[in-house]
Design a protein around this motif. Structure first.
Motif, PDB file in Angstrom:
ATOM      1  N   VAL A 124       0.844  -1.215   0.000  1.00  0.00           N
ATOM      2  CA  VAL A 124       0.000   0.000   0.000  1.00  0.00           C
ATOM      3  C   VAL A 124       0.877   1.262   0.000  1.00  0.00           C
ATOM      4  N   LEU A 128       0.756   4.166  -3.409  1.00  0.00           N
ATOM      5  CA  LEU A 128      -0.162   5.269  -3.063  1.00  0.00           C
ATOM      6  C   LEU A 128      -0.594   6.071  -4.303  1.00  0.00           C
ATOM      7  N   GLY A 131      -3.995   3.896  -6.713  1.00  0.00           N
ATOM      8  CA  GLY A 131      -5.245   3.385  -6.136  1.00  0.00           C
ATOM      9  C   GLY A 131      -6.302   3.016  -7.161  1.00  0.00           C
ATOM     10  N   ALA A 135      -7.716  -0.698  -7.688  1.00  0.00           N
ATOM     11  CA  ALA A 135      -9.141  -0.937  -7.401  1.00  0.00           C
ATOM     12  C   ALA A 135      -9.837  -1.540  -8.622  1.00  0.00           C
ATOM     13  N   GLN A 186     -11.432   0.108   6.859  1.00  0.00           N
ATOM     14  CA  GLN A 186     -10.809   1.010   5.879  1.00  0.00           C
ATOM     15  C   GLN A 186     -10.838   2.461   6.337  1.00  0.00           C
ATOM     16  N   ILE A 187     -11.981   2.896   6.904  1.00  0.00           N
ATOM     17  CA  ILE A 187     -12.144   4.316   7.257  1.00  0.00           C
ATOM     18  C   ILE A 187     -11.114   4.731   8.317  1.00  0.00           C
ATOM     19  N   GLY A 190      -7.973   5.748   6.741  1.00  0.00           N
ATOM     20  CA  GLY A 190      -8.017   6.968   5.933  1.00  0.00           C
ATOM     21  C   GLY A 190      -8.525   6.775   4.523  1.00  0.00           C
ATOM     22  N   VAL A 191      -9.186   5.637   4.269  1.00  0.00           N
ATOM     23  CA  VAL A 191      -9.743   5.416   2.922  1.00  0.00           C
ATOM     24  C   VAL A 191     -11.160   4.850   3.037  1.00  0.00           C
ATOM     25  N   THR A 192     -11.811   4.728   1.895  1.00  0.00           N
ATOM     26  CA  THR A 192     -13.102   4.031   1.845  1.00  0.00           C
ATOM     27  C   THR A 192     -12.863   2.668   1.177  1.00  0.00           C
ATOM     28  N   GLY A 194     -12.470  -0.124  -1.465  1.00  0.00           N
ATOM     29  CA  GLY A 194     -12.094  -0.007  -2.881  1.00  0.00           C
ATOM     30  C   GLY A 194     -12.045  -1.327  -3.614  1.00  0.00           C
TER      31      GLY A 194
END
Ligand SMILES: CC[C@H](C(=O)O)C(=O)SCCNC(=O)CCNC(=O)[C@H](O)C(C)(C)COP(=O)(O)OP(=O)(O)OC[C@H]1O[C@@H](n2cnc3c(N)ncnc32)[C@H](O)[C@@H]1OP(=O)(O)O
Length: 311
Positions: A124, A128, A131, A135, A186-187, A190-192, A194
């Protein structure tokens, strides 16, 4: 004159395509054609890049006798988190399964007592900038996994987190070890989601529960996950971890893989097609195509001759 030639060439082309599509018809090929998340050239380019992020493997064992395949995530030192290479491996294993004529069911699990702790955080960190591509690749693989003409189960042992929880929603059912834990964290990272979990959770549990799971990052025990409707079965507490795969196979075989492979594939493909096709007439047409393959066939004749009573 030129116009007539073009017209004739177009008609020949259309007839050839129709003939070919009739020859290669199968429930699975029809569903695959209907669904394409991303085009092939893009997929190949992303695949090349992902392959560079090494570590771990995803392995497949198919059992022709039982019709049950086992797909194993192998990166135990990192709780089976997925590297780029493992994503490519998984895509290849799913392609193999798409061609498996005798398959009925699939179990997905991790080695070393854990299902999967999501994306490999080393990967990850390095990806960066990447994404959207990652995804798209995962959407393609996990959509194809979800739509396999097999009844699939994720066997959740130990930790199932983030992308691991997303992967579990790409299976038809989830069976959980009594001490295991699952969370869409995920939240917190710092992400939603994917890898398709938002879309699949809304279909699976409705928008209310999907929103709750994804916005809270709550990590659930097996009992809590069962209560949420996220898992379908909890394995007995008395089982050793090494016995859980056999127990999961029994659960899958006796409940959902007891009948002929062609019939199971016909049922699953029809369900997938119907879920994805909002037009009822198109969906019913597909159902008829599958149904007429079996009607009057040897399986129906044998069942009628056996004078079965459904008591
Ligand atoms: C698109 C994917 C999405 C995203 O990244 O955006 C996600 O998947 S979000 C979720 C990402 N995953 C995590 O944040 C997991 C973080 N790790 C943990 O919470 C814990 O390690 C846990 C609960 C998985 C396991 O805890 P336990 O006490 O059993 O063991 P350790 O913490 O000592 O872990 C052992 C060893 O594994 C390494 N590890 C675990 N998960 C990952 C991971 N996802 N990526 C890379 N490495 C991972 C952990 O660092 C330990 O290694 P060590 O060298 O011993 O420190």
């Amino acid at each position: 004159m030129i116009k007539i030639n073009i017209l004739i060439a177009t008609l020949i082309n259309m007839a050839t395509r129709l003939f070919k599509s009739i020859l290669t018809w199968s429930p699975q090929s029809s569903v695959s054609r209907f669904l394409s998340v991303i085009n092939q050239p893009d997929l190949l380019a992303i695949r090349k890049d992902l392959q560079k992020f090494e570590g771990g493997s995803v392995d497949l064992h198919t059992d022709e006798e039982t019709g049950i395949a086992v797909m194993t995530l192998n990166n135990p030192e990192k709780r089976n988190s997925l590297t780029g290479k493992m994503m490519v491996d998984m895509a290849d294993r799913v392609s193999q399964l798409e061609k498996w004529a005798n398959g009925r069911g699939l179990i997905v699990l991790g080695t070393g007592g854990h299902f999967c702790s999501g994306g490999d955080l080393t990967f990850v960190q390095k990806a960066l900038h990447y994404g959207g591509e990652m995804a798209a690749f995962q959407h393609d693989t996990l959509t194809r996994l979800h739509n396999l003409p097999l009844v699939s189960v994720a066997l959740l042992q130990g930790h199932t987190l983030g992308g691991g929880a997303e992967l579990s929603t790409a299976c038809d059912f989830r069976v959980m070890s009594s001490t295991a834990r699952i969370g869409f964290v995920q939240i917190k990272m710092g992400v939603t989601a994917g890898w398709g979990a938002t879309t699949r959770l809304v279909h699976l549990l409705g928008r209310h529960k999907a929103l709750g799971l994804l916005s809270s990052a709550k990590v659930f025990s097996a009992e809590e996950a069962l209560g949420e409707g996220l898992v379908d079965h909890i394995l007995p507490y008395s089982l050793a971890q090494s016995e859980e795969l056999d127990e999961c196979k029994k659960w899958l075989s006796s409940n959902y893989c007891a009948y002929d492979a062609d019939l199971i594939q016909g049922v699953k493909s029809s369900v997938v097609y119907s879920e994805l096709n909002p037009d009822i007439n198109t969906s019913l047409k597909f159902e008829r195509e599958v149904f007429t393959k079996f009607w009057g066939g040897p399986l129906q004749k044998a069942a009628l001759a056996a004078k079965i009573k459904h008591k």
